[in-house]
Write a protein that holds these residues in place. Structure first.
Motif, PDB file in Angstrom:
ATOM      1  N   VAL A 333      -2.820  -3.419  -1.452  1.00  0.00           N
ATOM      2  CA  VAL A 333      -2.876  -2.094  -1.838  1.00  0.00           C
ATOM      3  C   VAL A 333      -4.520  -1.802  -1.847  1.00  0.00           C
ATOM      4  O   VAL A 333      -5.135  -2.317  -2.819  1.00  0.00           O
ATOM      5  N   VAL A 334      -4.810  -0.821  -1.348  1.00  0.00           N
ATOM      6  CA  VAL A 334      -6.303  -0.328  -1.091  1.00  0.00           C
ATOM      7  C   VAL A 334      -6.554   0.790  -2.445  1.00  0.00           C
ATOM      8  O   VAL A 334      -5.708   1.721  -2.511  1.00  0.00           O
ATOM      9  N   MET A 335      -7.651   0.452  -3.277  1.00  0.00           N
ATOM     10  CA  MET A 335      -8.053   1.392  -4.140  1.00  0.00           C
ATOM     11  C   MET A 335      -9.148   2.091  -3.575  1.00  0.00           C
ATOM     12  O   MET A 335      -9.918   1.517  -2.984  1.00  0.00           O
ATOM     13  N   ALA A 336      -9.051   3.392  -3.403  1.00  0.00           N
ATOM     14  CA  ALA A 336     -10.120   4.335  -2.701  1.00  0.00           C
ATOM     15  C   ALA A 336     -10.516   5.123  -3.938  1.00  0.00           C
ATOM     16  O   ALA A 336     -10.099   5.499  -4.864  1.00  0.00           O
ATOM     17  N   SER A 337     -11.892   5.701  -3.526  1.00  0.00           N
ATOM     18  CA  SER A 337     -12.412   6.821  -4.233  1.00  0.00           C
ATOM     19  C   SER A 337     -11.647   8.081  -4.137  1.00  0.00           C
ATOM     20  O   SER A 337     -11.274   8.267  -3.039  1.00  0.00           O
ATOM     21  N   GLY A 338     -11.855   8.805  -5.503  1.00  0.00           N
ATOM     22  CA  GLY A 338     -10.757  10.035  -5.304  1.00  0.00           C
ATOM     23  C   GLY A 338     -11.682  10.842  -4.184  1.00  0.00           C
ATOM     24  O   GLY A 338     -12.676  10.966  -4.196  1.00  0.00           O
ATOM     25  N   GLY A 339     -10.918  11.496  -3.274  1.00  0.00           N
ATOM     26  CA  GLY A 339     -11.395  12.510  -2.239  1.00  0.00           C
ATOM     27  C   GLY A 339     -11.311  11.699  -0.873  1.00  0.00           C
ATOM     28  O   GLY A 339     -11.495  12.441   0.140  1.00  0.00           O
ATOM     29  N   TYR A 340     -11.637  10.421  -0.713  1.00  0.00           N
ATOM     30  CA  TYR A 340     -11.490   9.765   0.586  1.00  0.00           C
ATOM     31  C   TYR A 340     -10.172  10.173   1.389  1.00  0.00           C
ATOM     32  O   TYR A 340      -9.108  10.349   0.519  1.00  0.00           O
ATOM     33  N   PRO A 341     -10.125  10.590   2.630  1.00  0.00           N
ATOM     34  CA  PRO A 341     -11.261  10.226   3.529  1.00  0.00           C
ATOM     35  C   PRO A 341     -12.274  11.112   3.583  1.00  0.00           C
ATOM     36  O   PRO A 341     -13.066  11.196   4.509  1.00  0.00           O
ATOM     37  N   VAL A 390      -6.346  -4.811  -3.215  1.00  0.00           N
ATOM     38  CA  VAL A 390      -5.690  -5.720  -4.132  1.00  0.00           C
ATOM     39  C   VAL A 390      -4.544  -6.344  -3.293  1.00  0.00           C
ATOM     40  O   VAL A 390      -3.729  -5.650  -3.129  1.00  0.00           O
ATOM     41  N   THR A 391      -4.494  -7.704  -3.263  1.00  0.00           N
ATOM     42  CA  THR A 391      -3.700  -8.550  -2.381  1.00  0.00           C
ATOM     43  C   THR A 391      -3.072  -9.717  -3.194  1.00  0.00           C
ATOM     44  O   THR A 391      -3.568 -10.485  -3.909  1.00  0.00           O
ATOM     45  N   ALA A 392      -1.732  -9.886  -2.763  1.00  0.00           N
ATOM     46  CA  ALA A 392      -0.704 -10.851  -3.468  1.00  0.00           C
ATOM     47  C   ALA A 392       0.054 -11.443  -2.289  1.00  0.00           C
ATOM     48  O   ALA A 392       0.611 -10.649  -1.355  1.00  0.00           O
ATOM     49  N   MET A 393       0.363 -12.824  -2.600  1.00  0.00           N
ATOM     50  CA  MET A 393       1.438 -13.409  -1.754  1.00  0.00           C
ATOM     51  C   MET A 393       2.653 -13.325  -2.605  1.00  0.00           C
ATOM     52  O   MET A 393       2.616 -13.537  -3.785  1.00  0.00           O
ATOM     53  N   GLY A 394       3.775 -13.725  -1.829  1.00  0.00           N
ATOM     54  CA  GLY A 394       4.915 -13.919  -2.712  1.00  0.00           C
ATOM     55  C   GLY A 394       5.928 -14.302  -1.859  1.00  0.00           C
ATOM     56  O   GLY A 394       5.979 -14.698  -0.309  1.00  0.00           O
ATOM     57  N   GLY A 395       7.200 -15.018  -2.531  1.00  0.00           N
ATOM     58  CA  GLY A 395       8.216 -15.690  -1.509  1.00  0.00           C
ATOM     59  C   GLY A 395       8.700 -14.632  -0.581  1.00  0.00           C
ATOM     60  O   GLY A 395       9.162 -14.897   0.454  1.00  0.00           O
ATOM     61  N   ASP A 396       9.070 -13.462  -1.163  1.00  0.00           N
ATOM     62  CA  ASP A 396       9.334 -12.508  -0.028  1.00  0.00           C
ATOM     63  C   ASP A 396       8.460 -10.940  -0.508  1.00  0.00           C
ATOM     64  O   ASP A 396       7.766 -11.129  -1.403  1.00  0.00           O
ATOM     65  N   LEU A 397       8.851  -9.860   0.436  1.00  0.00           N
ATOM     66  CA  LEU A 397       7.800  -8.920   0.189  1.00  0.00           C
ATOM     67  C   LEU A 397       7.633  -8.092  -0.966  1.00  0.00           C
ATOM     68  O   LEU A 397       6.858  -7.801  -1.591  1.00  0.00           O
ATOM     69  N   LYS A 398       9.005  -8.120  -1.550  1.00  0.00           N
ATOM     70  CA  LYS A 398       9.372  -7.715  -2.684  1.00  0.00           C
ATOM     71  C   LYS A 398       8.264  -8.131  -3.988  1.00  0.00           C
ATOM     72  O   LYS A 398       7.782  -7.379  -4.812  1.00  0.00           O
ATOM     73  N   SER A 399       8.407  -9.353  -3.896  1.00  0.00           N
ATOM     74  CA  SER A 399       7.492 -10.044  -4.948  1.00  0.00           C
ATOM     75  C   SER A 399       6.111  -9.927  -4.837  1.00  0.00           C
ATOM     76  O   SER A 399       5.184  -9.656  -5.737  1.00  0.00           O
ATOM     77  N   ALA A 400       5.953 -10.123  -3.459  1.00  0.00           N
ATOM     78  CA  ALA A 400       4.267  -9.910  -3.220  1.00  0.00           C
ATOM     79  C   ALA A 400       3.842  -8.630  -3.536  1.00  0.00           C
ATOM     80  O   ALA A 400       2.678  -8.351  -4.135  1.00  0.00           O
ATOM     81  N   LEU A 401       4.716  -7.403  -3.468  1.00  0.00           N
ATOM     82  CA  LEU A 401       4.171  -6.143  -3.811  1.00  0.00           C
ATOM     83  C   LEU A 401       4.078  -5.963  -5.252  1.00  0.00           C
ATOM     84  O   LEU A 401       3.013  -5.228  -5.771  1.00  0.00           O
ATOM     85  N   ALA A 402       5.018  -6.598  -5.870  1.00  0.00           N
ATOM     86  CA  ALA A 402       5.073  -6.503  -7.279  1.00  0.00           C
ATOM     87  C   ALA A 402       3.859  -6.978  -7.976  1.00  0.00           C
ATOM     88  O   ALA A 402       3.195  -6.339  -8.877  1.00  0.00           O
ATOM     89  N   LYS A 403       3.435  -8.302  -7.420  1.00  0.00           N
ATOM     90  CA  LYS A 403       2.360  -8.690  -8.021  1.00  0.00           C
ATOM     91  C   LYS A 403       1.021  -8.059  -7.495  1.00  0.00           C
ATOM     92  O   LYS A 403       0.128  -7.909  -8.606  1.00  0.00           O
ATOM     93  N   ALA A 404       1.228  -7.640  -6.371  1.00  0.00           N
ATOM     94  CA  ALA A 404      -0.166  -6.654  -5.942  1.00  0.00           C
ATOM     95  C   ALA A 404      -0.266  -5.329  -6.974  1.00  0.00           C
ATOM     96  O   ALA A 404      -1.425  -5.101  -7.447  1.00  0.00           O
TER      97      ALA A 404
END
Ligand code: AMP
Ligand code: GLY
Length: 429
Positions: A333-341, A390-404
């Motif tokens: 998940v990318v955290m960007a500066s407000g206003g970008y791009p 902000v990056t995370a691994m998980g057993g499946d996509l759902k858990s990777a997303l939840a951690k990220a």
């Protein structure tokens, strides 16, 4: 083995981290690098990636065993050629192969000549002829692309004749993208879902990596302007085994063979941007490098030593190495500066990071790739549009997303912006 990485974004942080895990890696350098990368590599912020002479001079001073060139501009400008002339081993294509990204007119004609599936198109340098063609096609949306590199902004999807005409005028007459837009490609709009497949290749053998999905628009629900990428997931569940086989036979192998047949063998990472259409996978674009933020989710899943792969590509022995991938999923998940791009402010203190630039409250479950940060006295500050991945691994996509996402919630800076729907499409939401 001492390695100099060229570039300074989240992608380069992911490459640095993958290389740093190898027992073969000695000193790791990065130019220009960034705040986060400086925790794992010696950075040279004064040497920009596009400063070809500056990078060559730095390599001559540091004498690395390899130079890993990550961004598009220096590749297209011929940095690899210059380094090879000086006797340095490299990762990345020479200029005559990087043109596959540097010129859309080139890549489209390559695909036409070698029957590689892509959108139907014509190229133009003349406004009148371009407008005539649009009128004759009379099919909307239609896609207008600047020929050259344009920071990912050179593509306009026009919903009607007026928008198409304005796009042509802005590129060919107003020079919106400078020389990059003095030739344009007008192509058919392809309906479908997009998949990114990065592939290692030594010019003879091609080994695709796990698939991924970028989220290019700035806001949730694919609203807002195109960005460099606001988040990624890997593997992409929409990219089935059957589609992978079809892509290998109709797109990946023919592209590598075509480049070699043209006297432009491609060595490095070739990025296939695919559209899964009802007529099968088709090429949207090629890039001559790892994607950003695709690298941030693909490289953590690589179980084989990246240094071994880099050597195999340099020696043109990619066929002799087995490349293993983790069965896990990864989300960024990318955290960007407000206003970008568009316009944004920098210099904001980032809260929630430890002295290594990692999330204090989630250092065990997530990894923070720095895209645009500076470090000063142990504190991190924003220094770009895209700030963190902000990056995370998980057993499946759902858990990777939840951690990220739970790690994202522990990090903050003024006007931080991130999408809350990364991976939703992949999960069928
Ligand atoms: P490109 O820089 O060529 O990847 O284009 C940027 C984005 O525009 C792509 O990721 C797609 O979302 C979209 N795009 C480009 N070409 C087409 C096309 N022919 N049909 C539909 N969408 C396209
Ligand atoms: N994430 C898209 C790119 O790197 O071009």
């Amino acid at each position: 083995m001492d390695i100099l990485i060229v570039g300074g974004g989240g992608r380069e942080h992911a490459i640095a981290r993958a290389l740093s895990k190898s027992p073969k890696t000695g000193k790791l350098y990065c130019a220009p690098g960034n705040g986060g990368i400086s925790a794992i590599a010696e950075c040279f912020p004064e040497v920009k990636a596009t400063d070809i002479d500056g990078i060559v001079a730095l390599a001559e001073r540091l004498q690395p065993d390899y130079v890993f060139v990550a961004p598009d501009d220096p590749l297209v400008m011929g940095l690899v050629d210059k380094l090879n002339e000086k006797g340095f081993k490299t990762f990345g294509p020479k200029a005559n192969a990087a043109i596959i990204e540097g010129s859309k007119a080139f890549s489209k004609s390559l695909m036409k000549k070698y029957n590689i599936p892509t959108a139907a198109y014509e190229t133009f340098t003349d406004e009148e002829k371009a407008v005539e063609y649009i009128q004759k096609q009379n099919s909307y949306p239609t896609v207008i692309k600047a020929d050259g590199l344009a920071l990912g902004k050179g593509v306009i999807i026009a919903k009607n004749f007026d928008e198409a005409k304005n796009a042509v005028h802005s590129m060919l007459v107003d020079g919106k993208f400078g020389k990059s837009g003095s030739e344009i490609v007008i192509e058919e709009f392809m309906d479908g879902t997009e998949v990114t497949v990065l592939a290692f290749t030594d010019g003879k053998t091609v080994k695709p990596m796990v698939s991924s999905m970028d989220h290019k628009r700035a806001y949730d629900g694919d609203e807002g302007l195109n960005t460099g990428g606001m988040g990624t997931i890997a593997p992409n569940p929409l990219y089935t085994e059957k589609i992978a086989e079809e892509s290998m036979e109709k797109i990946f192998k023919p592209t590598i063979a075509a480049m070699s047949a043209e006297g432009r063998p491609f060595k490095g990472c070739l990025y296939f941007g695919l559209m899964l259409t009802k007529d099968g996978p088709k090429v949207v674009e090629y890039n001559s490098r790892f994607g950003d933020p695709e690298a941030q989710v693909v490289l953590p899943l690589l179980d084989t030593d990246l240094v071994d792969i880099m050597e195999a590509i340099w020696e043109e022995k990619l066929d002799q190495i087995d490349i293993e991938w983790s069965k896990s999923s990864c989300a960024c998940v990318v955290m960007a500066s407000g206003g970008y791009p568009e316009k944004y402010e920098t210099g904001k203190e980032i809260k929630g990071l430890n002295s290594d630039g990692q999330a204090v409250a989630a250092a065990d479950s997530a990894y923070v790739y720095h895209a645009g940060t500076k470090v000063d006295g142990g504190k991190y500050y924003t220094a770009g549009g895209r700030v963190l991945g902000v990056t995370a691994m998980g057993g499946d996509l759902k858990s990777a997303l939840a951690k990220a996402y739970s790690a994202v919630k522990t990090i903050s800076f003024e006007k931080a912006h991130y999408r809350t729907d990364i991976g939703h499409k992949a999960l069928g939401k």
